[in-house]
Design a protein around this motif. Structure first.
Motif, PDB file in Angstrom:
ATOM      1  N   ASP A 222       1.029   4.212  -2.855  1.00 55.03           N
ATOM      2  CA  ASP A 222       0.913   5.629  -2.519  1.00 55.03           C
ATOM      3  C   ASP A 222       2.102   6.414  -3.047  1.00 55.03           C
ATOM      4  OD1 ASP A 222      -0.400   7.820  -1.195  1.00 55.03           O
ATOM      5  OD2 ASP A 222       1.174   7.701   0.334  1.00 55.03           O
TER       6      ASP A 222
ATOM      7  N   SER B 299      -7.753   6.945  -2.300  1.00 54.99           N
ATOM      8  CA  SER B 299      -7.606   5.494  -2.435  1.00 54.99           C
ATOM      9  C   SER B 299      -6.695   4.920  -1.355  1.00 54.99           C
ATOM     10  CB  SER B 299      -7.075   5.139  -3.821  1.00 54.99           C
ATOM     11  OG  SER B 299      -5.763   5.618  -3.990  1.00 54.99           O
ATOM     12  N   THR B 300      -5.669   5.638  -0.965  1.00 59.71           N
ATOM     13  CA  THR B 300      -4.794   5.164   0.104  1.00 59.71           C
ATOM     14  C   THR B 300      -5.544   5.116   1.435  1.00 59.71           C
ATOM     15  OG1 THR B 300      -2.865   6.086  -1.014  1.00 59.71           O
ATOM     16  CG2 THR B 300      -2.625   5.584   1.315  1.00 59.71           C
TER      17      THR B 300
ATOM     18  N   TYR C 186       1.793   6.918  -6.766  1.00 59.94           N
ATOM     19  CA  TYR C 186       0.900   8.033  -7.079  1.00 59.94           C
ATOM     20  C   TYR C 186       1.628   9.360  -6.961  1.00 59.94           C
ATOM     21  CZ  TYR C 186      -3.624   5.667  -7.302  1.00 59.94           C
ATOM     22  OH  TYR C 186      -4.681   4.907  -7.671  1.00 59.94           O
TER      23      TYR C 186
ATOM     24  N   ILE D  97       0.838  -1.203   0.000  1.00 60.41           N
ATOM     25  CA  ILE D  97       0.000   0.000   0.000  1.00 60.41           C
ATOM     26  C   ILE D  97       0.872   1.251   0.000  1.00 60.41           C
ATOM     27  CG2 ILE D  97      -1.612   1.353   1.398  1.00 60.41           C
ATOM     28  CD1 ILE D  97      -2.946  -1.266   2.145  1.00 60.41           C
ATOM     29  N   LEU D  98       1.932   1.250   0.772  1.00 62.22           N
ATOM     30  CA  LEU D  98       2.843   2.400   0.771  1.00 62.22           C
ATOM     31  C   LEU D  98       3.533   2.562  -0.575  1.00 62.22           C
ATOM     32  CD1 LEU D  98       4.407   2.139   4.317  1.00 62.22           C
ATOM     33  CD2 LEU D  98       2.843   3.875   3.464  1.00 62.22           C
TER      34      LEU D  98
END
Length: 91
Positions: free
Chosen positions: A40, A76-77, A43, A36-37
């Motif tokens: 992010d 989204s994050t 992005y 997930i990081l």
């Protein structure tokens, strides 16, 4: 060659390297939080590339696109993190 063009080229190279390293972390992350990081950070790097392209082409439309990308990336994050902690996104 202008110093601005040279600086933009160096910045694009550095951000591209950062995106490659984030993609590697996305593929090889041992935990879901690492992935997930990495998403992010991807992005954020994509937003930075769009801003650099806007500077290079001298168009304000790309800055608005970067703002929309940043807002969607943040949302989204937060949604993914909330899903992992609570099991659902909407209470």
């Amino acid at each position: 060659m202008s110093i601005l063009i040279l600086a933009l080229n160096v910045a694009v190279g550095a951000i591209s390297l950062s995106m490659a390293l984030c993609a590697w972390r996305l593929m090889r992350g041992p935990h879901i939080t690492d992935r997930i990081l990495a998403i992010d950070t991807l992005y954020l790097n994509a937003v930075a590339l769009v801003v650099l392209l806007g500077i290079r082409l001298q168009t304000p439309v790309l800055f608005e696109a970067a703002l929309v990308m940043a807002m969607l990336g943040f949302a989204s994050t937060v949604a993914l993190a909330r899903y992992l902690t609570r099991g659902d996104v909407i209470e």
